[in-house]
Design a protein around this motif. Sequence first.
Motif, mmCIF file in Angstrom:
data_model
loop_
_atom_site.group_PDB
_atom_site.id
_atom_site.type_symbol
_atom_site.label_atom_id
_atom_site.label_comp_id
_atom_site.label_asym_id
_atom_site.label_seq_id
_atom_site.Cartn_x
_atom_site.Cartn_y
_atom_site.Cartn_z
ATOM 1 N N ALA A 1 -2.523 18.772 -52.606
ATOM 2 C CA ALA A 1 -1.860 20.089 -51.836
ATOM 3 C C ALA A 1 -1.448 21.020 -52.829
ATOM 4 O O ALA A 1 -1.783 22.371 -52.744
ATOM 5 N N ALA A 2 -0.942 20.555 -53.937
ATOM 6 C CA ALA A 2 -0.427 21.825 -54.919
ATOM 7 C C ALA A 2 -1.592 22.186 -55.880
ATOM 8 O O ALA A 2 -1.425 23.600 -56.181
ATOM 9 N N TYR A 3 -2.621 21.525 -56.094
ATOM 10 C CA TYR A 3 -3.667 22.071 -56.663
ATOM 11 C C TYR A 3 -4.441 23.171 -55.645
ATOM 12 O O TYR A 3 -4.734 24.269 -56.178
ATOM 13 N N ARG A 4 -4.552 22.992 -54.513
ATOM 14 C CA ARG A 4 -4.999 23.891 -53.494
ATOM 15 C C ARG A 4 -4.177 25.085 -53.438
ATOM 16 O O ARG A 4 -4.653 26.295 -53.553
ATOM 17 N N LYS A 5 -2.908 25.100 -53.474
ATOM 18 C CA LYS A 5 -2.003 25.956 -53.334
ATOM 19 C C LYS A 5 -2.010 27.161 -54.705
ATOM 20 O O LYS A 5 -2.055 28.196 -54.679
ATOM 21 N N THR A 6 -1.938 26.335 -55.636
ATOM 22 C CA THR A 6 -1.977 27.057 -57.132
ATOM 23 C C THR A 6 -3.227 27.829 -57.030
ATOM 24 O O THR A 6 -3.225 28.983 -57.495
ATOM 25 N N LEU A 7 -4.562 27.347 -56.622
ATOM 26 C CA LEU A 7 -5.637 28.043 -56.830
ATOM 27 C C LEU A 7 -5.693 29.008 -55.901
ATOM 28 O O LEU A 7 -6.213 30.226 -56.154
ATOM 29 N N LEU A 8 -5.406 28.680 -54.646
ATOM 30 C CA LEU A 8 -5.344 29.964 -53.537
ATOM 31 C C LEU A 8 -4.472 31.083 -54.079
ATOM 32 O O LEU A 8 -4.798 32.101 -53.938
ATOM 33 N N ARG A 9 -3.372 30.706 -54.594
ATOM 34 C CA ARG A 9 -2.271 31.922 -55.209
ATOM 35 C C ARG A 9 -3.226 32.498 -56.321
ATOM 36 O O ARG A 9 -3.235 33.870 -56.376
ATOM 37 N N GLN A 10 -3.612 31.890 -57.289
ATOM 38 C CA GLN A 10 -4.396 32.473 -58.649
ATOM 39 C C GLN A 10 -5.663 33.525 -57.935
ATOM 40 O O GLN A 10 -5.722 34.375 -58.396
ATOM 41 N N VAL A 11 -6.514 32.665 -57.276
ATOM 42 C CA VAL A 11 -7.766 33.423 -56.846
ATOM 43 C C VAL A 11 -7.320 34.533 -55.924
ATOM 44 O O VAL A 11 -8.084 35.682 -56.045
ATOM 45 N N SER A 12 -6.573 34.541 -55.049
ATOM 46 C CA SER A 12 -6.427 35.418 -54.049
ATOM 47 C C SER A 12 -5.643 36.708 -54.912
ATOM 48 O O SER A 12 -5.998 37.754 -54.633
ATOM 49 N N GLN A 13 -4.691 36.527 -55.838
ATOM 50 C CA GLN A 13 -4.019 37.434 -56.622
ATOM 51 C C GLN A 13 -4.941 38.190 -57.520
ATOM 52 O O GLN A 13 -4.953 39.308 -57.588
ATOM 53 N N HIS A 14 -5.965 37.333 -58.026
ATOM 54 C CA HIS A 14 -7.017 37.853 -58.849
ATOM 55 C C HIS A 14 -8.035 38.813 -58.024
ATOM 56 O O HIS A 14 -8.405 39.786 -58.358
#
Lengths: 126, 338
Positions: free
Chosen positions: B43-56
């Motif tokens: 879950a933390a991997y998904r959350k980190t990625l989602l944050r990073q990719v959407s911010q990008h």
Amino acid sequence: MSPHGNPETPASSATEINREAPKASPAPQEHHDRGAWGLWEVFVRSSRGLSHVHAGSLHAPDAAMALRNARDLYTRRNEGVSIWVVPADAIAASDPDSKGSFFESPQGKDYRHATYYTKSEGVKHL
Amino acid sequence: MAAQNLQSVPAELTQEADAAGQAHFDRIIAEDSRIEPRDWMPAAYRKTLLRQVSQHAHSEIIGMQPEANWISRAPSLKRKAILMAKVQDEAGHGLYLYSAAETLGQSRDKMMDDLIAGKARYSSIFNYPALTWADMGAIGWLVDGAAICNQVPLCRASYGPYGRAMVRICKEESFHQRQGFEILLELSNGTPAQKQMAQDAVNRWYAPALMMFGPPDDDSPNSKQSMAWNIKRFSNDELRSRFVGMMVEQVRVLGLTLPDDQVRFNEDTKKWEHGPLDWHEFQEILAGRGPCNAQRLERRRAAHDDGAWVREAAAAYADKQRAKQQAKESMKTKEHAA
């Protein structure tokens, strides 16, 4: 719509956005807008003689718009001579959880490869 | 095994499935292979990625604004065409990245709403104003240059869709940097006033560009985990140091200077060093108190509202066509039956 048909003719389209549901950790709350545009997968043929290759995805209300958007999004630099768009929910995929069993059949069947046959080494044109 | 739809409903979660999934995930990361959307992931991997990719993605979309401001004032038709192509690319990059973020289970509408509502972050750099034409040069050269430095290693990010989006973006990004360099070079070789304008733009964008790499390593709590997951390949300071080294070379060709007298190559560490950066300013901007934060969000909101009728019209047209098609098909069926 036939991918080989006229790209300007709209046909069926995806109406729901609901992509790549997570297998484990619960995904964030889905937020469904009834007017939301469907998700399309885009395939681009980079030049004549080559297959269409998956380029990415986009949202569009219908096939005609999906094609136009795909042109603008994925072929701004002559990357393609032909585009297919497919409603994402029309694609069936193999199960990633089958742990390889689905692809087990070729295992141990080296004799399906030319490299299995070594006795002919040195023989020309074989 | 049953064939699965790409958008299948999540399988029921069990502890056993989680343990097996974690083992599979760990193996893939250890092999430096790629995680794909339908794989199990923590879950933390998904959350980190989602944050990073959407911010990008948001950064690309907001990043259209400083340059779009200058399209109507570009000094020649050629420059106008180039700038339009560049801004169109930024929109494209945003869309590639939203697509990648969606594969993590977040709807695009939700991401758009978060951005407009001011709930989502985007790169601090786009909250600085673009004051003169030379800023188009400095943004291309320094800001896109820093972005490339950051993004090239992301092409190897462990999450497949993100890496693939970055490959596409990096290919297009080098045009952005070169056209910026060219704008500055031309100004630098122009009148003294033009040269001064170029130098002034470099002076203003240098430090903000260095801060694009994020806070110093000892103040970047998420970096370590991102590197362990093979999302990030190099630390913030490492990338910043490399970038400074490249700029030192290139600024000479421009006939300009970097506004930093502490830039030096450290022979012991074999790394480029730079003067102190104003991290308080960085935090202020991230907190929404930068020079242009309010203006950028307001513009995005207005653009979204202005486009509402287009989205509605397209949806209405699609519905109408669908209804026509269905009517035609049911006619055919009836004819067949008769």
